[in-house]
Enzyme design. Sequence first.
Site, mmCIF file in Angstrom:
data_model
loop_
_atom_site.group_PDB
_atom_site.id
_atom_site.type_symbol
_atom_site.label_atom_id
_atom_site.label_comp_id
_atom_site.label_asym_id
_atom_site.label_seq_id
_atom_site.Cartn_x
_atom_site.Cartn_y
_atom_site.Cartn_z
ATOM 1 N N THR A 17 0.860 -1.184 0.000
ATOM 2 C CA THR A 17 0.000 0.000 0.000
ATOM 3 C C THR A 17 0.895 1.232 0.000
ATOM 4 O OG1 THR A 17 -1.744 -1.174 1.202
ATOM 5 C CG2 THR A 17 -1.836 1.226 1.203
ATOM 6 N N LYS A 48 -8.044 0.851 -2.225
ATOM 7 C CA LYS A 48 -7.533 0.277 -0.977
ATOM 8 C C LYS A 48 -7.569 1.306 0.153
ATOM 9 C CE LYS A 48 -5.198 -2.263 2.006
ATOM 10 N NZ LYS A 48 -3.848 -2.762 1.785
ATOM 11 N N LYS A 98 -32.148 7.026 16.322
ATOM 12 C CA LYS A 98 -32.720 6.708 17.643
ATOM 13 C C LYS A 98 -31.670 6.057 18.539
ATOM 14 C CE LYS A 98 -35.116 2.940 18.130
ATOM 15 N NZ LYS A 98 -34.325 2.202 19.173
#
Length: 292
Positions: free
Chosen positions: A100, A176, A252
Amino acid sequence: MSAPTLRLGYVGLGNIGGPMAGRLATWHGGLSVFDLSDDAIAKVVEKGATRAGSLAELAASADIIGICVLNDEQVRTVVAGDGGLLSAAREGTIITVHSTISPETAVELAETCAAQGVTLLDAPISGGAGGAAEGRLAVMVGGPREAYERIKEPFALTSDMLVHAGDEVGAGTRMKLARNLLHFVSFTATAEAARLAEAAGIDITKLGKVVRHTDAITGGAGSIMLRDTTAPIAEDDFWFGIFTPVRTLGEKDLTLALELGAHLGVDLPLAELARRDLAAALGVPHTEGEHQ
């Protein structure tokens, strides 16, 4: 006449690269490997790979070369450094970068490779060491479709989800990074939820079991990634009726969690952001004057 069998090469035999290369070692065209660790090389050689004495030697004998090293600097050195892959790679070679790295680094190196008739694809992976060992990695590939098609058969040994992220180098890395943004933001949210549970006297290991159990059923965050756009959903769109109740339930429950946090004195900044942004994020923003 049948096409010649592709020969593979792999550089970087660490935590993920090692098991990935171990599976590629069964490829009928053969696999050459290179790493600075003799022990790492030995483990893959035991599975059928051949040891290359240098990056240049590996490049001279391979048609497709995978790289899985630590960072941008190491990728640059392996590809274009002194004695690197480009010093011996033949025209038509495909280099796949599984590390990466920055998309800009991938583009820069692809241009350098193209000048020598070599194609570089950015092909980052997701699935970790376990996925690598099992051949279940997701591989996100950026670059020319033709090159992507050439790597599909051998990469099937390591990946059960090979995705062509786009025709431009860098597309795989951008995908990625988006995937890992979700991954690590969710880790931070996990810690926030654990702090709230701990302050409320809840056993957080039991909470973890509940989270893993229900995410295995519902799909977790990925279960809402069903649309091809992040634009607001029209009221006559099928998804409007799906995501509007999700918005209502989510707001909620987030409100109740924030009220509990306030009561216990636990700061929940991600929950505050989530309640603020959930409606728009789902594509069903509140209309002016609508009760929230």
